[in-house]
Write an enzyme that holds these catalytic residues in place. Structure first.
Site, PDB file in Angstrom:
ATOM      1  N   TYR B 160       0.844  -1.206   0.000  1.00  0.00           N
ATOM      2  CA  TYR B 160       0.000   0.000   0.000  1.00  0.00           C
ATOM      3  C   TYR B 160       0.875   1.251   0.000  1.00  0.00           C
ATOM      4  O   TYR B 160       0.685   2.182  -0.798  1.00  0.00           O
ATOM      5  CB  TYR B 160      -0.907  -0.017   1.238  1.00  0.00           C
ATOM      6  CG  TYR B 160      -1.720   1.246   1.443  1.00  0.00           C
ATOM      7  CD1 TYR B 160      -2.863   1.491   0.683  1.00  0.00           C
ATOM      8  CD2 TYR B 160      -1.339   2.194   2.400  1.00  0.00           C
ATOM      9  CE1 TYR B 160      -3.611   2.648   0.876  1.00  0.00           C
ATOM     10  CE2 TYR B 160      -2.078   3.356   2.594  1.00  0.00           C
ATOM     11  CZ  TYR B 160      -3.211   3.580   1.823  1.00  0.00           C
ATOM     12  OH  TYR B 160      -3.936   4.721   2.011  1.00  0.00           O
ATOM     13  N   LYS B 164       1.158   4.390  -2.805  1.00  0.00           N
ATOM     14  CA  LYS B 164       0.939   5.799  -2.479  1.00  0.00           C
ATOM     15  C   LYS B 164       2.201   6.627  -2.733  1.00  0.00           C
ATOM     16  O   LYS B 164       2.109   7.791  -3.145  1.00  0.00           O
ATOM     17  CB  LYS B 164       0.482   5.938  -1.015  1.00  0.00           C
ATOM     18  CG  LYS B 164      -0.938   5.441  -0.784  1.00  0.00           C
ATOM     19  CD  LYS B 164      -1.976   6.240  -1.588  1.00  0.00           C
ATOM     20  CE  LYS B 164      -3.411   5.885  -1.216  1.00  0.00           C
ATOM     21  NZ  LYS B 164      -4.392   6.622  -2.040  1.00  0.00           N
TER      22      LYS B 164
END
Lengths: 451, 254
Positions: B160, B164
Site C-alpha cells: 500500500y 501511495k
C-alpha cells in the site's frame, strides 16, 4: 489576422487565474472578425483594473480593447470628444487637460480604459453631484454577436443602459463620445478635516457634501473602541486661476505625469499583515491636519494618489487580495458601522477604507450606485475566517437593500447577486436579444450564474 | 467557477464513496459548491452519498460507476464525468484507493497487481485523461489523495505504502507540469483516519476523526500549499521519520 496569444489572466487582486486566448483587434472590423465563427465564451478586457474575474474567460477568448486606440480633438464648442474604447483616462487627460478639459467622472486611478469605465459604470468622488460615468457618454459603438450598433441614450435605451455596468456582457465597445467638463486649471482647492470617530465623519458628510463637487473620507477600520472609524475627510472643487500663485499660475494646465515608482516583483504574502497595516493607518491618520482649508493640490494627487506607484497590488503578495465595496441607502447608514464592527471583531486586517456618499442611482440594471453610503475596503487574502466574514457582510448588505460592486467582486454567490440586483433580468433579456447563442461570458458571469 | 478564496462551484470526486472525500465535499457544499459528480464502484453507496449531499444543499449531484481494478476504464470515466457535470469542473478530488492486506500481498502476485492497479495505475491514467480537459477549460484544481504511508514505507503495509509513494511522486510531477496553465495540484497526505477502510486496525499516533481530517483538508484546499498534511503536525513527524537511520526505523513497532 488578429494578433493573439495564450495568457494566464487575473484581475487586479491577483486571485483565481485562468487561461484564455487573448485577441488584440486594432479596428472595429477586426472586432467583427473576432465574432465570426465564435461559439464562445468570450469577453472584452481593458487594463485589468477590475479586482476580480470580470475580464477573465477560462478556456475562452478575451478581447483586449487596447488596440482600439484613436483620439479626436475635443470639440471646443461642445466639449465632446470621440475616442477609441481602448484609450485610458491617463492618455485622454494628457491631451485634454492642456486644452482645458477634465473627464466628467474619474475613479481613484487613471489606468482604466473608456470601454472599462462604461462596462463597470464607474463612479468618482463627485457621484453625489454628477452621477456615474456612462451618464456622460452621448453615444457609443458596440459590437455584439448579432452585429455592430451605434447607441445613444435614446436610440436603444435598454441596450445602452444594460451596457452601463454590464461588465462587458453585452458586447465589445469599440468607440464612444464623451462629454468633457471645462477647467481653467489643473488644480483643486481642498478642504481637509480630521475626525476622531465614525459619527463625526458621517455627520460632516451629511451636512456639508452638497457644498462640494468632490468629497471622500478615508476611514480607519482597525481601531476599535470609541475611536472606531476615525477618519480624514477631504473635499474640493476645481481651483479657479485666481487661487493660483507663482509657478502654477504661470502654467495653470499641466497634465499629470505617469508614475515614477514601481513594485518590480511580488514579495511573499504576509508583508501586509495586522501589524503593518495598523501602523500604516496610524501614521496616515496622524499626518493629516485637524483642519486645513483651501489647500491647492494637483489633479493627480487629489484624484489618483495610488497612481504614484505602478503595480502596487503586488505588495499584497502571491495570495493576492480583494476589495469589498458595498452601498446602502440613507435609511441604512448604520450598516456602515456594523460592517466595520464585524470586520474589527473578526480581526480581519483592512487598509484604510474609503467612505463616500452617492447621489441618485443611474439607470443601468447592473450599475452599482444607490443614493446613500458606500464603503470600500482592501483586504489581503489569507486570514482563514475572511471568506465566512464576507459572506456574513453580504447578507447584512442584501437585507438592508444594498449591493456590492461587481467591478470589485471576486466571491459573491449567485443567490445574493439576484437579491442585490433585482433588475438583473433586464440585462438577461437584452442578452437574449443581442446574443441568442450565449457567446459573451466571463469567469464572473459564470460564477454568478448570469445568463 | 472558483472564487478568490479558491472555493469551487463544481466538484468531481473520483472514488465517490471515500469517506474522507465525502466529508470534504459536505463542507464544500456549505460554501459555494452546487454541482457534484460522484464516480465510484458501488452504485448503491454512491446514491447514498449523493442523497446526503442533496440534503446538505447541493442542487445537482450525478453518479457514475467504474471499476478501478481495470485501468483501461479511466479515460471513459473522465469523459463521462465531464459530460455529467455539463460544464467546467473546478475541483477534482482523486480519492480512489484501497488499503489491501499486507499478509496476502506479501506472497500473492495477483493481489499485488490489483492493489497497484487500483491505487496507482488507474489514478495515473485518470490524471493523463484529465490533463487536456483541464488545460482546455483554462483553469482547474486537483487534489490527489496520497497518504503518509508513502512518505516512508513501513513493513506492515509496504505494498500500500509503495502505491501511495508512486502516486505522490506522480502527482508532484503532474502538478509542476500544469502549473503554468493555471491549474493547481495539491497532494493530500492524511495520517490514520477512523473510517470504514481502517476499521479493526490498531490506531497509529495522531489518529483523527474523519470530520477533523476533512476540515484540515478543506482549509488546505484554499491555501497555496503543495502538500496538505492531516493533521498538520504530521509534516514535522514525518520529516523526522524520513530521516531516521534504517536501524532505528526498523525497530519502530509495525
Amino acid at each position: 489576422m488578429i494578433d493573439a496569444t495564450e495568457e494566464l489572466l487575473t484581475g487586479w487582486g491577483n486571485t483565481a487565474p485562468s487561461l484564455a486566448r487573448v485577441e488584440r483587434p486594432r479596428t472595429g472590423s477586426e472586432v467583427e472578425e473576432a465574432f465570426e465563427d465564435m461559439t464562445g465564451p468570450m469577453i472584452p478586457r481593458g487594463l485589468g483594473r477590475s479586482y476580480g474575474d470580470a475580464a477573465q474567460c477560462a478556456g475562452g477568448t478575451v478581447v483586449s480593447n487596447r488596440g482600439l486606440w484613436h483620439l479626436s480633438p475635443i470639440d471646443p464648442e461642445t466639449g465632446l470628444v470621440t475616442l477609441g474604447a481602448g484609450v485610458s483616462l491617463e492618455e485622454l487627460l494628457a491631451v485634454s487637460i492642456p486644452a482645458g478639459y477634465f473627464v466628467p467622472v474619474t475613479p481613484g486611478t487613471r489606468q482604466v480604459t473608456i470601454g472599462g469605465a462604461i462596462g463597470a459604470d464607474i463612479h468618482g468622488k463627485n457621484h453625489h453631484v454628477d452621477g456615474s460615468f456612462t451618464k456622460h457618454v452621448t453615444s457609443m459603438t458596440l459590437a455584439t454577436p448579432t452585429g455592430v450598433v451605434t447607441l445613444t441614450q435614446k436610440s436603444d435605451p435598454e441596450l445602452f443602459w444594460a451596457t452601463a455596468g454590464g461588465m462587458g456582457l453585452t458586447g465589445i465597445i469599440t468607440q464612444a463620445t464623451l462629454q468633457m467638463i471645462p477647467i481653467t486649471t489643473s488644480y483643486v482647492t481642498v478642504d481637509t478635516e480630521r475626525f476622531n470617530d465614525l459619527d463625526g465623519v458621517m455627520n460632516a458628510m451629511l451636512s456639508g457634501d452638497d457644498d462640494y463637487r468632490y468629497s471622500v473620507a478615508w476611514v480607519d477600520c482597525m481601531t476599535s473602541g470609541p475611536k472606531m472609524g476615525r477618519g480624514v475627510l477631504t473635499r474640493g472643487d476645481h481651483a479657479p486661476r485666481s487661487a493660483l500663485s507663482g509657478r502654477s499660475a504661470r502654467k495653470p494646465l499641466v497634465a499629470p505625469s505617469s508614475s515614477m515608482l514601481t513594485v518590480p516583483f511580488t514579495p511573499p504574502s504576509g508583508l501586509l499583515n495586522r501589524l503593518s497595516i495598523t501602523a500604516f493607518n496610524e501614521a496616515w491618520f496622524r499626518k493629516a491636519p485637524q483642519r486645513r482649508d483651501g489647500e491647492i493640490q494637483s489633479l493627480g494627487s487629489f484624484f489618483h494618489p495610488l497612481d504614484g506607484v505602478s503595480w502596487w497590488n503586488r505588495l499584497h503578495g502571491h495570495r493576492g487580495f480583494l476589495q469589498y465595496q458595498f452601498v446602502v441607502d440613507d435609511a441604512h447608514g448604520e450598516v456602515i458601522r456594523q460592517a466595520i464592527e464585524v470586520l474589527s471583531a473578526a480581526s480581519v486586517p483592512s487598509f484604510l477604507a474609503v467612505l463616500k456618499r452617492f447621489g441618485p442611482a443611474d439607470p443601468g440594471p447592473l450599475s452599482f450606485p444607490l443614493k446613500g453610503w458606500t464603503l470600500a475596503l482592501d483586504m489581503p487574502i489569507g486570514p482563514p475566517q475572511l471568506a465566512d466574514v464576507l459572506d456574513q457582510l453580504d447578507i447584512m448588505v442584501a437585507e438592508a437593500g444594498g449591493r456590492i460592486y461587481l467591478a470589485k467582486d471576486s466571491r459573491l454567490s449567485p443567490e445574493l447577486l439576484r437579491a442585490m440586483y433585482p433588475d438583473v433580468q433586464k440585462l438577461e433579456e437584452v442578452r437574449k436579444r443581442i446574443d441568442p447563442k450565449g457567446v459573451l461570458a466571463s469567469d464572473l458571469s459564470r460564477r454568478l450564474g448570469l445568463s | 467557477m472558483r472564487n478568490a478564496f479558491g472555493q469551487p462551484q463544481t466538484v468531481l470526486v473520483l472514488g465517490g464513496t471515500s469517506e474522507i472525500a465525502h466529508h470534504v465535499v459536505l463542507q464544500l457544499v456549505r460554501e459555494r459548491t452546487t454541482t457534484v459528480v460522484l464516480a465510484g464502484r458501488d452504485k448503491g453507496r454512491l446514491e447514498d452519498a449523493a442523497s446526503e449531499l442533496r440534503e446538505a444543499g447541493a442542487t445537482t449531484v450525478e453518479t457514475i460507476t467504474f471499476d478501478a481494478s481495470d485501468p483501461s476504464t479511466a479515460g471513459a470515466t473522465i469523459d463521462d464525468a465531464f459530460h455529467a457535470a455539463g460544464g467546467p469542473i473546478d475541483l477534482v478530488l482523486l480519492a480512489v484507493g484501497q488499503l489491501g492486506d499486507q499478509d496476502i500481498s506479501d506472497n500473492d502476485p495477483v493481489a499485488t497487481i490489483k492493489l497497484f492497479d487500483v491505487n496507482l495505475t488507474w489514478p495515473a491514467a485518470a490524471l493523463a485523461a484529465l490533463r487536456g480537459r483541464l488545460i482546455s477549460q483554462g483553469m482547474g484544481h486537483v487534489a490527489v489523495f496520497s497518504s503518509v504511508a508513502g512518505v516512508r514505507v513501513r513493513r506492515a503495509n509496504f505494498t500500500y505504502g509503495a502505491t501511495k509513494a508512486g502516486l505522490d511522486a506522480l502527482a508532484q510531477g503532474f502538478g509542476d507540469s500544469v502549473r503554468s496553465s493555471g491549474i493547481k495540484v495539491q497532494i493530500v497526505r492524511p495520517g490514520f483516519v477512523r473510517t470504514k477502510m481502517t476499521q479493526g486496525l490498531s490506531e497509529a499516533p495522531f489518529t483523527t476523526d474523519v470530520d477533523q481530517a476533512a476540515e484540515t483538508i478543506v482549509k488546505g484546499l484554499s491555501s497555496s500549499a503543495t502538500v496538505i498534511w492531516s493533521p498538520p503536525v504530521l509534516q514535522g513527524v514525518f520529516f523526522i521519520m524520513k530521516n531516521l537511520p534504517g536501524f532505528l526505523w526498523r525497530r519502530l513497532p509495525g
